[in-house]
Write a protein that holds these residues in place. Structure first.
Motif, PDB file in Angstrom:
ATOM      1  N   GLN A 105      -5.281   0.281  -5.811  1.00 33.15           N
ATOM      2  CA  GLN A 105      -4.220   1.092  -5.354  1.00 33.15           C
ATOM      3  C   GLN A 105      -3.113   0.356  -4.740  1.00 33.15           C
ATOM      4  N   HIS A 106      -3.275  -0.889  -4.359  1.00 27.94           N
ATOM      5  CA  HIS A 106      -2.238  -1.875  -4.338  1.00 27.94           C
ATOM      6  C   HIS A 106      -1.291  -1.864  -5.686  1.00 27.94           C
ATOM      7  N   ARG A 107      -1.773  -2.058  -6.684  1.00 27.11           N
ATOM      8  CA  ARG A 107      -1.031  -2.298  -7.976  1.00 27.11           C
ATOM      9  C   ARG A 107      -0.278  -0.818  -8.229  1.00 27.11           C
ATOM     10  N   GLN A 108      -1.034   0.248  -7.849  1.00 29.33           N
ATOM     11  CA  GLN A 108      -0.642   1.368  -8.139  1.00 29.33           C
ATOM     12  C   GLN A 108       0.639   1.751  -7.397  1.00 29.33           C
ATOM     13  N   ASP A 109       0.679   1.634  -6.145  1.00 28.93           N
ATOM     14  CA  ASP A 109       1.708   1.779  -5.220  1.00 28.93           C
ATOM     15  C   ASP A 109       2.939   0.766  -5.641  1.00 28.93           C
ATOM     16  N   GLU A 110       2.533  -0.290  -6.178  1.00 29.31           N
ATOM     17  CA  GLU A 110       3.863  -1.086  -6.718  1.00 29.31           C
ATOM     18  C   GLU A 110       4.555  -0.527  -7.841  1.00 29.31           C
ATOM     19  N   ILE A 111       3.573   0.325  -8.558  1.00 30.81           N
ATOM     20  CA  ILE A 111       4.402   0.962  -9.950  1.00 30.81           C
ATOM     21  C   ILE A 111       5.116   2.074  -9.494  1.00 30.81           C
ATOM     22  N   VAL A 112       4.690   2.878  -8.651  1.00 32.44           N
ATOM     23  CA  VAL A 112       5.488   4.018  -8.312  1.00 32.44           C
ATOM     24  C   VAL A 112       6.665   3.551  -7.387  1.00 32.44           C
ATOM     25  N   ALA A 113       6.468   2.418  -6.471  1.00 31.03           N
ATOM     26  CA  ALA A 113       7.843   2.202  -5.718  1.00 31.03           C
ATOM     27  C   ALA A 113       8.759   1.642  -6.926  1.00 31.03           C
ATOM     28  N   LYS A 114       8.391   0.788  -8.050  1.00 34.68           N
ATOM     29  CA  LYS A 114       9.218   0.317  -8.944  1.00 34.68           C
ATOM     30  C   LYS A 114       9.949   1.581  -9.853  1.00 34.68           C
ATOM     31  N   LEU A 115       9.175   2.403 -10.293  1.00 33.96           N
ATOM     32  CA  LEU A 115       9.785   3.768 -10.765  1.00 33.96           C
ATOM     33  C   LEU A 115      10.859   4.370  -9.844  1.00 33.96           C
ATOM     34  N   ASP A 116      10.331   4.268  -8.495  1.00 36.82           N
ATOM     35  CA  ASP A 116      11.318   5.027  -7.780  1.00 36.82           C
ATOM     36  C   ASP A 116      12.552   4.376  -7.655  1.00 36.82           C
ATOM     37  N   LYS A 117      12.615   2.816  -7.679  1.00 36.17           N
ATOM     38  CA  LYS A 117      13.749   1.927  -7.441  1.00 36.17           C
ATOM     39  C   LYS A 117      14.620   2.210  -8.629  1.00 36.17           C
ATOM     40  N   THR A 138       2.805  -6.689 -19.316  1.00 39.65           N
ATOM     41  CA  THR A 138       2.908  -5.605 -20.080  1.00 39.65           C
ATOM     42  C   THR A 138       3.493  -4.260 -19.080  1.00 39.65           C
ATOM     43  N   THR A 139       2.948  -4.153 -17.687  1.00 37.64           N
ATOM     44  CA  THR A 139       3.606  -3.331 -16.946  1.00 37.64           C
ATOM     45  C   THR A 139       4.863  -3.522 -16.497  1.00 37.64           C
ATOM     46  N   ASP A 140       5.195  -4.695 -16.234  1.00 36.69           N
ATOM     47  CA  ASP A 140       6.540  -5.176 -15.936  1.00 36.69           C
ATOM     48  C   ASP A 140       7.546  -4.608 -17.052  1.00 36.69           C
ATOM     49  N   VAL A 141       7.096  -4.979 -18.330  1.00 32.93           N
ATOM     50  CA  VAL A 141       7.972  -4.731 -19.524  1.00 32.93           C
ATOM     51  C   VAL A 141       8.118  -3.049 -19.558  1.00 32.93           C
ATOM     52  N   ALA A 142       7.179  -2.239 -19.417  1.00 40.28           N
ATOM     53  CA  ALA A 142       7.351  -0.857 -19.485  1.00 40.28           C
ATOM     54  C   ALA A 142       8.193  -0.425 -18.494  1.00 40.28           C
ATOM     55  N   ILE A 143       8.113  -0.862 -17.204  1.00 42.46           N
ATOM     56  CA  ILE A 143       8.917  -0.339 -16.154  1.00 42.46           C
ATOM     57  C   ILE A 143      10.445  -0.724 -16.557  1.00 42.46           C
ATOM     58  N   SER A 144      10.705  -2.011 -17.062  1.00 43.70           N
ATOM     59  CA  SER A 144      12.024  -2.383 -17.283  1.00 43.70           C
ATOM     60  C   SER A 144      12.499  -1.518 -18.476  1.00 43.70           C
ATOM     61  N   MET A 145      11.702  -1.124 -19.314  1.00 43.36           N
ATOM     62  CA  MET A 145      12.143  -0.338 -20.260  1.00 43.36           C
ATOM     63  C   MET A 145      12.526   1.044 -19.808  1.00 43.36           C
TER      64      MET A 145
END
Length: 555
Positions: free
Chosen positions: A252-264, A219-226
């Motif tokens: 914290q690891h998963r949080q860092d991944e979300i921030v990195a994906k938003l940046d990308k 669900t997180t990946d779909v939200a980031i893709s949207m």
């Protein structure tokens, strides 16, 4: 009467970066002999400037001087982050309390004999018999453009190591907040680049949408893709929203991944991330969505658009259960809790500024979990939703076709989409019903198919192929996507194998460029497609299907 003195200046009261939510929480609540001495003499000398102690900045001109402690209470009980306090009068729901150690708590329940408040940091910093003081203010959170690209906790403290947040407007979080709804009558569509969303469950400014799935990562990946699709398709347009991403109970690891994906995705510079970590406690996880709403209110009320992603509401519900049941607090109906969040999301009229706040709620649940009370109550607040099927893990986004067909249609459809949607949905409901009957017959030991009945076999195979087509990466325009899906529904994808679905869109596009390029010219979104266009498309579909079967159309 004499007023309490200002507490000693301490860097732990300034909005500053911290290595982790847990250490920040403890640092902000560390007791010192100087602070204890100040609180014990709180009724003897001069006033306290709460704004200065909270932000480390000088109070702006015109700010009320009424923010000063008054009255002293006593902690009579402490249980898992909630304290019971007696002796304070005139207290308000949502008000902040101070304690001897410098810790803060938020008033959540008021009774004639006592009040209950949730400690906003490490509960060990508050002891039974400690003195409690009124701050005469609510929890204040920084809002505005100054916090874009920043990661903060639900108390407004930076977690990204980028230094203090300066010059930001502070807004109070109120638990009693009357709303004035000034809705627009024509919702504005936000393209996401995801077929199932844009065609079947369109996102509009001011709407409330849900993504359900057993796998939280999916669900997180779909939200980031949207979000990535919104930025890529709507970049430079006024319709592109600011993003408020609320994460609950994540490592914290998963949080860092979300921030990195938003940046990308190019979205970080217009995003605010609110992180209530797995170690921050249930109080912060409970209030984090409301803090996200408070930040989105700023954009909406100033003529801008905001999209709030709550990832995910299952953690919020767990925090709600913990606070109300395990801590022996009076339990409000879950519908009231969801109402406090969802009432923030709407689009205002042009006369009121044309701003909007839109909700995207992620929930760890499957279609079978709808019978659970909190999921059922949440769905009543949503305009539409999709389910991520874990069986479609090899496809992205993996949206279940069955849930799209059988659930309530979206109330928002663009006029241009409406004719396509009705015709495609009719075909899907017919073929999906046939699939359901075939499965039931198979369970009873009955073979519904006859070797000579090719038409029934085609119809039974169609939903699986269409589901694979619907979950293909899409870079085409909305108009091209609609035509491609219409070709698929009218031809039942006869002659196409399941593994060829990734090339179907391209084949349709090349066929139209050759046969009828004028159909690929831009159509107005606010006008319905006339019937004669569908009659023309039907003829093209028949030729396209014959060409595929005869081998004249290659993939």
């Amino acid at each position: 009467p004499p007023q309490p003195p200002q507490p000693p200046s301490s860097p732990d009261r300034i909005l500053q970066s911290s290595p982790s939510p847990l250490s920040a929480s403890r640092q902000a609540c560390t007791s010192s002999s100087a602070r204890v001495q100040w609180h014990r003499s709180a009724l003897r000398t001069e006033t306290v400037n709460i704004f200065t102690s909270l932000t480390g900045e000088t109070e702006p001109e015109g700010k009320s001087e009424g923010e000063r402690p008054s009255g002293v209470g006593q902690v009579t009980n402490r249980r898992q982050g909630v304290v019971t306090v007696t002796g304070l009068e005139g207290i308000q729901l949502g008000e902040i309390l101070w304690f001897n150690s410098g810790a803060e708590a938020l008033v959540m329940e008021i009774r004639k004999e006592y009040i209950r408040a949730a400690i906003l940091c490490d509960e060990d910093t508050v002891e039974v018999d400690d003195e409690a003081f009124r701050a005469n203010r609510s929890l204040s959170i920084p809002v505005g453009s100054e916090i874009l690209s920043r990661t903060i906790d639900p108390l407004g403290r930076p977690l990204d190591g980028l230094g203090a947040i300066k010059d930001a407007e502070m807004k109070e979080l109120s638990l009693i907040q009357p709303r004035v709804f000034v809705h627009t009558t024509v919702p504005k569509f936000i393209s996401t680049g995801i077929k199932a969303m844009d065609v079947f469950r369109p996102i509009v400014h001011g709407g409330r949408f849900g993504i359900f799935g057993k796998n939280p990562s999916a669900t997180t990946d779909v939200a980031i893709s949207m979000i990535e699709g919104m930025v890529g398709i709507n970049e430079g347009l006024d319709s592109l929203p600011f993003f408020v991403y609320v994460t609950l109970g994540k490592s914290q690891h998963r949080q860092d991944e979300i921030v990195a994906k938003l940046d990308k995705a190019g979205a970080l510079e217009r995003s605010v991330i609110i992180h209530a970590s797995e170690t921050s406690g249930v109080v912060q996880q409970y209030f984090a969505p409301l803090v996200g709403c408070l930040i989105s209110d700023f954009f909406r009320d100033n003529g801008m658009h905001a999209l709030v992603v709550i990832d995910d509401l299952s953690k919020h519900h767990a925090a709600y259960e913990n606070l109300t049941e395990q801590m022996q607090m009076t339990k409000p109906a879950i519908v009231q809790t969801y109402a406090e969040i969802m009432n923030h999301f709407y689009e205002v009229s042009e006369q009121a500024g044309s701003g909007s706040a839109t909700a995207l709620a992620l929930v760890s649940a499957s279609p079978n979990d709808i019978i659970e009370t909190h999921v059922e109550e949440l769905i009543t607040f949503l305009d539409s939703n999709v389910f991520i099927d874990e069986k479609l893990s090899k496809l992205f986004p993996g949206i279940s076709l069955n849930s799209l067909v059988k659930s309530t249609p979206s109330p928002y459809q663009l006029p241009m989409v409406r004719g396509f949607y009705i015709r495609i949905l009719s075909t899907l409901r017919k073929t999906q019903g046939l699939v359901d009957r075939a499965e039931m017959a198979r369970d009873l030991g009955i073979d519904l198919l006859e070797e000579s009945d090719i038409d029934i076999e085609r119809e039974i195979e169609f939903p699986q192929k269409f589901e694979a087509l619907l979950n293909q990466t899409n870079s085409s325009s909305l108009q091209a996507t609609l035509i491609s899906l219409y070709f698929a529904s009218e031809s039942l994808l006869f002659g196409w194998e399941l593994h060829e679905m990734g090339r179907f869109d391209q084949a349709v596009h090349e066929y139209l460029k050759k046969e009828r390029p004028e159909l690929l010219s831009s159509w107005p979104l606010d006008r319905e497609v006339p019937d004669f266009v569908f009659a023309d498309l039907d003829g093209l579909v028949r030729k396209f299907a014959v060409g595929k079967v005869s081998g004249h159309i290659s993939v």
